[in-house]
Design a protein around this motif. Structure first.
Motif, PDB file in Angstrom:
ATOM      1  N   LEU A 138     -40.947  35.651  -5.173  1.00  0.00           N
ATOM      2  CA  LEU A 138     -40.056  35.428  -6.308  1.00  0.00           C
ATOM      3  C   LEU A 138     -38.944  36.460  -6.305  1.00  0.00           C
ATOM      4  CD1 LEU A 138     -42.590  34.875  -9.250  1.00  0.00           C
ATOM      5  CD2 LEU A 138     -41.457  33.139  -7.867  1.00  0.00           C
ATOM      6  N   GLY A 181     -39.370  16.170 -17.550  1.00  0.00           N
ATOM      7  CA  GLY A 181     -40.678  16.776 -17.307  1.00  0.00           C
ATOM      8  C   GLY A 181     -41.486  16.892 -18.582  1.00  0.00           C
ATOM      9  N   ARG A 205     -40.134  26.900 -11.620  1.00  0.00           N
ATOM     10  CA  ARG A 205     -41.082  25.775 -11.570  1.00  0.00           C
ATOM     11  C   ARG A 205     -41.177  25.214 -10.166  1.00  0.00           C
ATOM     12  NH1 ARG A 205     -39.177  23.177 -17.221  1.00  0.00           N
ATOM     13  NH2 ARG A 205     -40.958  23.780 -18.476  1.00  0.00           N
ATOM     14  N   ARG A 206     -40.021  25.129  -9.485  1.00  0.00           N
ATOM     15  CA  ARG A 206     -40.046  24.582  -8.129  1.00  0.00           C
ATOM     16  C   ARG A 206     -40.903  25.460  -7.214  1.00  0.00           C
ATOM     17  NH1 ARG A 206     -34.956  22.007  -9.247  1.00  0.00           N
ATOM     18  NH2 ARG A 206     -33.729  23.875  -9.011  1.00  0.00           N
ATOM     19  N   LYS A 207     -40.998  26.747  -7.551  1.00  0.00           N
ATOM     20  CA  LYS A 207     -41.789  27.626  -6.686  1.00  0.00           C
ATOM     21  C   LYS A 207     -43.273  27.630  -7.037  1.00  0.00           C
ATOM     22  CE  LYS A 207     -38.144  30.761  -5.279  1.00  0.00           C
ATOM     23  NZ  LYS A 207     -37.679  32.146  -5.241  1.00  0.00           N
ATOM     24  N   THR A 254     -40.368   9.917  -9.759  1.00  0.00           N
ATOM     25  CA  THR A 254     -39.133  10.449 -10.324  1.00  0.00           C
ATOM     26  C   THR A 254     -38.240  10.858  -9.173  1.00  0.00           C
ATOM     27  OG1 THR A 254     -40.089  12.634 -10.466  1.00  0.00           O
ATOM     28  CG2 THR A 254     -40.195  11.299 -12.439  1.00  0.00           C
ATOM     29  N   PRO A 260     -43.264  19.933  -9.806  1.00  0.00           N
ATOM     30  CA  PRO A 260     -42.260  20.465 -10.743  1.00  0.00           C
ATOM     31  C   PRO A 260     -41.746  19.414 -11.720  1.00  0.00           C
ATOM     32  CG  PRO A 260     -41.689  20.989  -8.463  1.00  0.00           C
ATOM     33  CD  PRO A 260     -42.826  20.021  -8.414  1.00  0.00           C
ATOM     34  N   ALA A 261     -41.854  18.119 -11.351  1.00  0.00           N
ATOM     35  CA  ALA A 261     -41.379  17.076 -12.255  1.00  0.00           C
ATOM     36  C   ALA A 261     -42.295  16.946 -13.471  1.00  0.00           C
ATOM     37  CB  ALA A 261     -41.293  15.740 -11.521  1.00  0.00           C
ATOM     38  N   ARG A 262     -43.557  17.353 -13.301  1.00  0.00           N
ATOM     39  CA  ARG A 262     -44.489  17.321 -14.430  1.00  0.00           C
ATOM     40  C   ARG A 262     -45.166  18.671 -14.549  1.00  0.00           C
ATOM     41  NH1 ARG A 262     -47.930  11.859 -15.050  1.00  0.00           N
ATOM     42  NH2 ARG A 262     -47.015  10.692 -13.337  1.00  0.00           N
ATOM     43  N   PRO A 263     -44.487  19.633 -15.144  1.00  0.00           N
ATOM     44  CA  PRO A 263     -45.020  20.998 -15.170  1.00  0.00           C
ATOM     45  C   PRO A 263     -46.333  21.095 -15.936  1.00  0.00           C
ATOM     46  CG  PRO A 263     -43.008  20.817 -16.481  1.00  0.00           C
ATOM     47  CD  PRO A 263     -43.197  19.511 -15.814  1.00  0.00           C
ATOM     48  N   LEU A 318     -42.737  13.513 -19.714  1.00  0.00           N
ATOM     49  CA  LEU A 318     -43.851  13.009 -18.907  1.00  0.00           C
ATOM     50  C   LEU A 318     -45.149  13.718 -19.275  1.00  0.00           C
ATOM     51  CD1 LEU A 318     -42.127  12.620 -15.422  1.00  0.00           C
ATOM     52  CD2 LEU A 318     -42.970  10.796 -16.907  1.00  0.00           C
ATOM     53  N   VAL A 319     -45.059  15.025 -19.520  1.00  0.00           N
ATOM     54  CA  VAL A 319     -46.261  15.769 -19.895  1.00  0.00           C
ATOM     55  C   VAL A 319     -46.790  15.279 -21.240  1.00  0.00           C
ATOM     56  CG1 VAL A 319     -47.124  18.046 -20.526  1.00  0.00           C
ATOM     57  CG2 VAL A 319     -45.693  17.781 -18.507  1.00  0.00           C
ATOM     58  N   ALA A 356     -36.107  26.281 -14.045  1.00  0.00           N
ATOM     59  CA  ALA A 356     -36.213  25.174 -13.090  1.00  0.00           C
ATOM     60  C   ALA A 356     -36.540  25.712 -11.696  1.00  0.00           C
ATOM     61  CB  ALA A 356     -34.909  24.367 -13.075  1.00  0.00           C
ATOM     62  N   GLN A 357     -35.866  26.814 -11.304  1.00  0.00           N
ATOM     63  CA  GLN A 357     -36.150  27.429  -9.990  1.00  0.00           C
ATOM     64  C   GLN A 357     -37.594  27.886  -9.896  1.00  0.00           C
ATOM     65  OE1 GLN A 357     -33.612  30.731  -9.073  1.00  0.00           O
ATOM     66  NE2 GLN A 357     -31.750  29.572  -9.508  1.00  0.00           N
ATOM     67  N   GLU A 385     -34.096  17.426 -15.401  1.00  0.00           N
ATOM     68  CA  GLU A 385     -35.455  17.595 -14.911  1.00  0.00           C
ATOM     69  C   GLU A 385     -36.393  18.158 -15.998  1.00  0.00           C
ATOM     70  OE1 GLU A 385     -34.951  20.462 -11.894  1.00  0.00           O
ATOM     71  OE2 GLU A 385     -36.994  20.320 -11.156  1.00  0.00           O
ATOM     72  N   LEU A 411     -42.546  40.907  -3.453  1.00  0.00           N
ATOM     73  CA  LEU A 411     -43.050  41.602  -4.639  1.00  0.00           C
ATOM     74  C   LEU A 411     -44.467  42.088  -4.429  1.00  0.00           C
ATOM     75  CD1 LEU A 411     -41.547  39.000  -7.019  1.00  0.00           C
ATOM     76  CD2 LEU A 411     -40.918  41.391  -6.997  1.00  0.00           C
ATOM     77  N   VAL A 445     -36.834  39.210  -2.843  1.00  0.00           N
ATOM     78  CA  VAL A 445     -37.579  40.463  -2.753  1.00  0.00           C
ATOM     79  C   VAL A 445     -39.055  40.165  -2.579  1.00  0.00           C
ATOM     80  CG1 VAL A 445     -38.084  42.615  -3.926  1.00  0.00           C
ATOM     81  CG2 VAL A 445     -35.887  41.492  -4.262  1.00  0.00           C
ATOM     82  N   GLU A 472     -36.927  36.081 -11.523  1.00  0.00           N
ATOM     83  CA  GLU A 472     -37.982  35.075 -11.645  1.00  0.00           C
ATOM     84  C   GLU A 472     -39.309  35.751 -11.972  1.00  0.00           C
ATOM     85  OE1 GLU A 472     -36.020  31.970  -8.399  1.00  0.00           O
ATOM     86  OE2 GLU A 472     -37.755  33.162  -7.853  1.00  0.00           O
ATOM     87  N   PRO A 484     -30.991  21.207 -17.661  1.00  0.00           N
ATOM     88  CA  PRO A 484     -31.307  20.409 -16.471  1.00  0.00           C
ATOM     89  C   PRO A 484     -32.089  19.165 -16.919  1.00  0.00           C
ATOM     90  CG  PRO A 484     -32.346  22.605 -16.397  1.00  0.00           C
ATOM     91  CD  PRO A 484     -31.813  22.417 -17.764  1.00  0.00           C
ATOM     92  N   VAL A 514     -31.856  27.294 -16.030  1.00  0.00           N
ATOM     93  CA  VAL A 514     -31.680  27.195 -14.583  1.00  0.00           C
ATOM     94  C   VAL A 514     -32.771  27.990 -13.867  1.00  0.00           C
ATOM     95  CG1 VAL A 514     -30.183  27.867 -12.681  1.00  0.00           C
ATOM     96  CG2 VAL A 514     -29.230  26.709 -14.662  1.00  0.00           C
ATOM     97  N   PHE A 515     -33.044  29.206 -14.343  1.00  0.00           N
ATOM     98  CA  PHE A 515     -34.067  30.017 -13.683  1.00  0.00           C
ATOM     99  C   PHE A 515     -35.458  29.424 -13.870  1.00  0.00           C
ATOM    100  CE2 PHE A 515     -32.540  33.682 -11.520  1.00  0.00           C
ATOM    101  CZ  PHE A 515     -31.214  33.717 -11.899  1.00  0.00           C
TER     102      PHE A 515
END
Lengths: 231, 515
Positions: free
Chosen positions: A157, B363, A205-207, B380, A212-215, B366-367, A202-203, B359, B515, B513, A161, B357, A199-200
């Motif tokens: 991360l 999201g 979540r992708r990680k 999706t 990520p579409a359904r967190p 959907l949850v 979303a990033q 998304e 971590l 970085v 993040e 976003p 925005v962060f």
């Protein structure tokens, strides 16, 4: 009612909802005191020193947001506000005024008890040292080693993040408003820049989210903020 | 435009001076040519001078010139010379004719001149009224009409002008001090109110309260005054009688325009009232049926549990408790939908736009629908790099929930759903598609009307889900349409124009970085 569990102050003007809360909490061995108005609530809070306050935002003689602010002047007791759907602004105002969490009417007993447990746990934790490790589902966050693993696999991360994830993890189960998160992670100058946060998030979540579409870990509280699911 | 009264001193004096010079010039040339000219020629020269004076300098100077001509003629050309005495009485006749001609011609030219001036003024009035009515024709509301009328009035009558409209309370609504337009003192307003209540012109030039610095005309289109036209410090000639008529015509034209707009507004309000009346009655029937049904179940199950506890087996108790919970949830959804609809209908839905976003909103929807989506595949597909979109996240989540919930209700269990979004030419296109039976032919629009339910009723809806979707999308300035898909199923398409570019986010940190 066995007099063993934590003392909860219920501030609610509707007698039926009060009855439900009293019964549900009593069954879990909580001790309960009740107040119907802001005035009664202030007296009860000062004289009985409850360990948690359940507070309806709309009260006959004033609003719960203001009451929260006044209680926060002298006490760190967890406050959970009860509000209606569509009143996101009220919820945000109450949370920013110092409330710990909220429940949206109507709510089920499981949700009620879960919120109370989380709030009581955080109140206890903040007086001792923070947990060195937080786990939720597949996520494992080791604060001492600044290490994040998903299902055993390490995730890299960026510092921002990490700070964002760490803040949510420290408050796992508790909702944090956009403002609170922005202030902690980006600093007081950024409290209205909600799009940075989005925005962060979303990033992040992708990680760390398997889908990520359904967190499942980092939950969105629409119009209010975010909450990390409790383990 | 007018000479009389404009600058009486200098202009008139100049005219008299020019007349004098003219007569002196004629006299000098006649004296120089006295050996050539006969007396009748000299008379002709003087008549010429009188004519010129009449045409050029107006009535007074012309008469003055005539007198001067008679005197000069007598003095220099009628024996005995260099005296004003006359030998023959026939010369007296010449004098009389000269002077009489001067009087007559100057009177004629003055009248011509006046007619010409009046024509020009009338032409100006017609042009003013034409410009006014032309501009008033395209005006959307009374406030704007008042502003336009005030602007035209200021241009036509000099000074400044304001149009004050009568409000709902029957009193003049007074503009805020900061607003555009003429500034009115409390005394001016008092005069304006008098004009409104008495329905008569008042103030300078009207004969009533003539000392007031304003002239107020009620804007009367035949019923009751709709407002007042206030002229501040109008130029002097406005108040003269000749122009009063024009002022009144002007005021009437403004009044008619405002009355037309008022009637239009009233008609629109009546339509709106009728629609909300209809809304209320459909709402009532929906509430009475759709809320009472789950309520009946809850009451029945609850009383059974309370009163028949001993006769119920554990399985039956379980069943009743489940029923209560399910029906309560159904009621919650109904109440939520009805409240949303009322908010949309009453126009009270304030958007809280934020850069979000898509998304994230999808999201969380959907949850929230996890339970309903059990056993269904939901694909999706949001284009990578979709920008932040300026939407109300709470309402957009509701939009997705309603659309997906609708798809779940009207398609067989286990059929897949597909949700995609892409950006094309600054328009965000979102599609929610299913593989159900599709939309019956010709119903693509009707399904967005309130209280329209699909064939599979009993699914717990009141028929408000899709109207709410449309309300939310339209509040965002977009459109939503339904269609049947190729290969079976229905698709709901949302098109949302994105007018401004998204804000820049701080550049993401470059270094990853460890971590």
């Amino acid at each position: 009612m066995s007099a063993a569990g934590p003392l909860v102050l219920i501030v609610e003007d509707d007698p039926q909802l009060r009855r439900f809360l009293r019964t549900a909490l009593g069954a879990q061995d909580y001790r309960v005191i009740e107040a119907e108005t802001v005035r009664e609530a202030l007296i009860a809070a000062t004289t009985h020193n409850p360990e948690l306050i359940l507070l309806d935002i709309g009260l006959p003689d004033g609003d719960g947001i203001d009451l929260t602010r006044r209680i926060r002047e002298w006490s760190r007791v967890p406050v959970i506000v009860i509000s209606a759907r569509g009143r996101e602004d009220d919820k945000v105002a109450a949370l920013d005024a110092g409330a710990d969490d909220y429940l949206t009417k109507p709510f089920g007993v499981n949700e009620l008890l879960a919120r109370i447990r989380v709030s009581l746990r955080h109140a206890a934790a903040s007086s001792s040292t923070d947990a060195p490790v937080v786990e939720s589902g597949p996520l494992r966050l080791d604060f001492a080693r600044r290490e994040v693993r998903i299902a055993g696999v390490e995730v890299r991360l960026t510092p921002l993040e990490y700070r964002l994830l760490a803040l949510l993890a420290q408050n796992a189960g508790k909702v944090l408003t956009h403002r609170q998160i922005l202030k902690e992670v980006w600093g007081p100058g950024a409290v209205s820049e909600t799009h940075y946060l989005r925005v962060f998030m979303a990033q992040l979540r992708r990680k760390i989210e398997p889908d990520p579409a359904r967190p499942r870990l980092l939950l969105t509280e629409p119009g209010v903020g975010y909450r990390m699911r409790e383990s | 435009m007018t000479i009389s009264g404009a600058q009486p001193g200098t202009a008139a004096l100049a005219a008299y001076a020019w007349s004098t010079l003219l007569v002196l010039g004629i006299t000098a040339s006649a004296l120089l040519g006295r050996n050539v000219f006969h007396l009748p020629d000299v008379v002709m020269l003087y008549l010429l001078a009188i004519l010129v004076a009449s045409f050029r300098f107006g009535r007074g100077p012309a008469i003055f010139a005539s007198a001067l001509c008679v005197a000069s003629y007598d003095f220099f050309f009628v024996p005995p010379f260099h005296t004003f005495s006359v030998e023959h009485t026939r010369h007296m006749l010449t004098f009389a004719m000269m002077f009489g001609l001067g009087l007559g011609v100057s009177g004629l030219t003055a009248r011509l001149r006046r007619q010409e001036r009046d024509a020009r003024v009338r032409e100006g009035h017609t042009a003013t009224l034409y410009a006014l009515s032309k501009e008033l024709l395209g005006v959307p509301d009374r406030g704007r009409a008042g502003d336009i009328a005030a602007r035209h009035a200021a241009a036509a009558f000099g000074g400044a002008a304001a149009v004050l409209l009568r409000g709902e309370d029957g009193e003049l609504s007074v503009p805020e001090p900061g607003e555009a337009g003429a500034h009115l003192e409390p005394e001016d307003l008092a005069v304006a109110r008098w004009a409104l209540h008495h329905g008569r012109p008042v103030g300078a030039g009207t004969g009533i309260l003539s000392d007031a610095p304003v002239t107020c005309l009620p804007l009367d289109a035949g019923v009751a005054p709709l407002g007042v036209l206030v002229l501040l410090r109008p130029s002097a000639e406005v108040i003269d009688v000749a122009r009063r008529g024009f002022l009144e015509v002007f005021a009437r034209q403004v009044a008619f325009a405002i009355e037309r707009l008022r009637l239009g507004e009233e008609a629109r309000a009546a339509t709106q009232r009728a629609r909300s009346e209809q809304m209320r009655s459909s709402l009532l029937s929906a509430v009475s049926h759709d809320l009472r049904t789950p309520l009946a179940t809850i009451t029945g199950a609850g009383t059974a549990l309370r009163d028949e506890r001993e006769r119920l087996g554990p399985g039956q108790r379980e069943e009743l408790i489940d029923t209560i919970c399910t029906e309560a949830e159904r009621m919650e959804r109904l109440v939520g939908n009805i409240l949303d609809m009322v908010r949309i209908e009453s126009g009270g839905m304030a958007l809280r736009r934020d850069w979000v976003p898509l998304e994230e909103v999808l999201g969380s929807a959907l949850v929230r629908l996890d339970a309903q989506l059990q056993g269904r595949e939901v694909r999706t597909n949001l284009t990578e790099g979709l920008p932040l979109v300026p939407i109300d996240p709470v309402l957009f989540e509701q939009l997705f929930i309603n659309l997906i919930d609708n798809a779940v209700k009207y398609t067989p269990a286990g059929t897949p759903l597909a949700i995609q979004a892409r950006l094309s030419d600054d328009i965000l296109e979102i599609e929610v598609a299913d593989r159900g039976p599709g939309i019956p032919g010709g119903q693509e629009e009707r399904i967005f009307e309130k209280f329209q339910r699909g064939a599979q009723t009993g699914s717990g809806g009141v028929g408000l889900g899709l109207p709410i979707c449309r309300g939310i999308v339209e509040a965002h300035g977009g459109t939503i349409l339904a269609a049947n898909r190729e290969g079976g199923g229905a698709v709901f398409r949302i098109r949302l124009p994105l007018r401004e570019p998204p804000p820049t986010t701080r550049p993401a940190e470059p270094e990853e970085v460890r971590l």
